[in-house]
Motif scaffolding. Structure first.
Motif, short mmCIF file in Angstrom:
data_model
loop_
_atom_site.label_atom_id
_atom_site.label_comp_id
_atom_site.label_asym_id
_atom_site.label_seq_id
_atom_site.Cartn_x
_atom_site.Cartn_y
_atom_site.Cartn_z
N SER A 127 -31.59 6.79 120.38
CA SER A 127 -31.65 6.62 118.92
C SER A 127 -31.38 5.16 118.54
O SER A 127 -31.91 4.68 117.54
CB SER A 127 -30.65 7.55 118.24
N VAL A 128 -30.56 4.46 119.32
CA VAL A 128 -30.25 3.07 119.00
C VAL A 128 -31.38 2.15 119.43
O VAL A 128 -31.81 1.28 118.68
CB VAL A 128 -28.91 2.64 119.67
N LEU A 129 -31.87 2.34 120.64
CA LEU A 129 -32.89 1.44 121.18
C LEU A 129 -34.30 1.78 120.71
O LEU A 129 -35.16 0.92 120.68
CB LEU A 129 -32.84 1.45 122.71
N GLY A 130 -34.56 3.00 120.38
CA GLY A 130 -35.87 3.38 119.89
C GLY A 130 -36.83 3.68 121.01
O GLY A 130 -36.49 3.72 122.19
N ARG A 131 -38.08 3.91 120.63
CA ARG A 131 -39.12 4.25 121.58
C ARG A 131 -40.28 3.29 121.43
O ARG A 131 -40.48 2.71 120.37
CB ARG A 131 -39.64 5.67 121.32
N ARG A 132 -41.07 3.18 122.47
CA ARG A 132 -42.29 2.37 122.39
C ARG A 132 -43.37 3.16 121.65
O ARG A 132 -43.61 4.32 121.96
CB ARG A 132 -42.80 2.02 123.78
N THR A 133 -44.00 2.51 120.69
CA THR A 133 -45.06 3.18 119.94
C THR A 133 -46.42 2.57 120.23
O THR A 133 -47.44 3.11 119.83
CB THR A 133 -44.80 3.08 118.42
N GLY A 134 -46.43 1.40 120.89
CA GLY A 134 -47.69 0.73 121.18
C GLY A 134 -48.03 -0.33 120.16
O GLY A 134 -48.97 -1.10 120.34
N SER A 135 -47.29 -0.42 119.06
CA SER A 135 -47.58 -1.42 118.04
C SER A 135 -46.60 -2.59 118.09
O SER A 135 -46.50 -3.35 117.13
CB SER A 135 -47.54 -0.77 116.66
N GLU A 136 -45.87 -2.74 119.21
CA GLU A 136 -44.92 -3.84 119.34
C GLU A 136 -45.66 -5.15 119.55
O GLU A 136 -46.79 -5.17 120.05
CB GLU A 136 -43.97 -3.61 120.53
N LYS A 137 -45.01 -6.24 119.18
CA LYS A 137 -45.58 -7.56 119.44
C LYS A 137 -45.51 -7.84 120.94
O LYS A 137 -44.58 -7.40 121.61
CB LYS A 137 -44.78 -8.64 118.71
N PRO A 138 -46.47 -8.57 121.46
CA PRO A 138 -46.37 -8.91 122.88
C PRO A 138 -45.19 -9.84 123.11
O PRO A 138 -44.80 -10.58 122.21
CB PRO A 138 -47.70 -9.62 123.17
#
Length: 115
Positions: A24-35
């Motif tokens: 919950s703190v770190l979150g999940r990868r969604t694919g829309s992150e910046k490189p």
């Protein structure tokens, strides 16, 4: 149920709770992150290899009197024709912004703070 089973169950519950909190703190990868940013990658070279895009700035030239003044500052700090004077002249030659008087003042302040 033995005491080993209770301890194992306790650590299993603790591990699951820690995992859920981290998720919950770190979150999940969604694919829309910046490189990821790599400061050492040659991005400008790859965009415009060998070309001039108007970012070149011409710096003013130094006068000979500038060099003479810097060497005069060195002579004021160390006697001419001494190893210290020669070493300071080498430093001034490699780093034109080096000022021996300011360096000595800073070294004196640092020495006083240390002592």
């Amino acid at each position: 149920m033995g005491s080993n089973d209770f301890i194992t169950l306790f650590f299993l519950v603790a591990a699951v709770l820690i995992f859920l909190q981290l998720r919950s703190v770190l979150g999940r990868r969604t694919g829309s992150e910046k490189p990821p940013f790599d400061p050492y990658s040659p991005r400008d070279v790859a965009k415009n290899p060998g070309g001039d895009d108007g970012k070149v700035v011409t710096l003013p030239r130094r006068d000979a009197t500038d060099d003479e003044q810097r060497y005069a500052d060195v002579d004021a700090v160390a006697k001419p024709d001494t190893p210290l004077n020669a070493a300071l002249r080498e430093v001034v030659k490699s780093d034109p912004s080096f000022r021996p008087r300011e360096f000595l003042n800073g070294a004196r302040m640092a020495y006083e703070m240390i002592v």
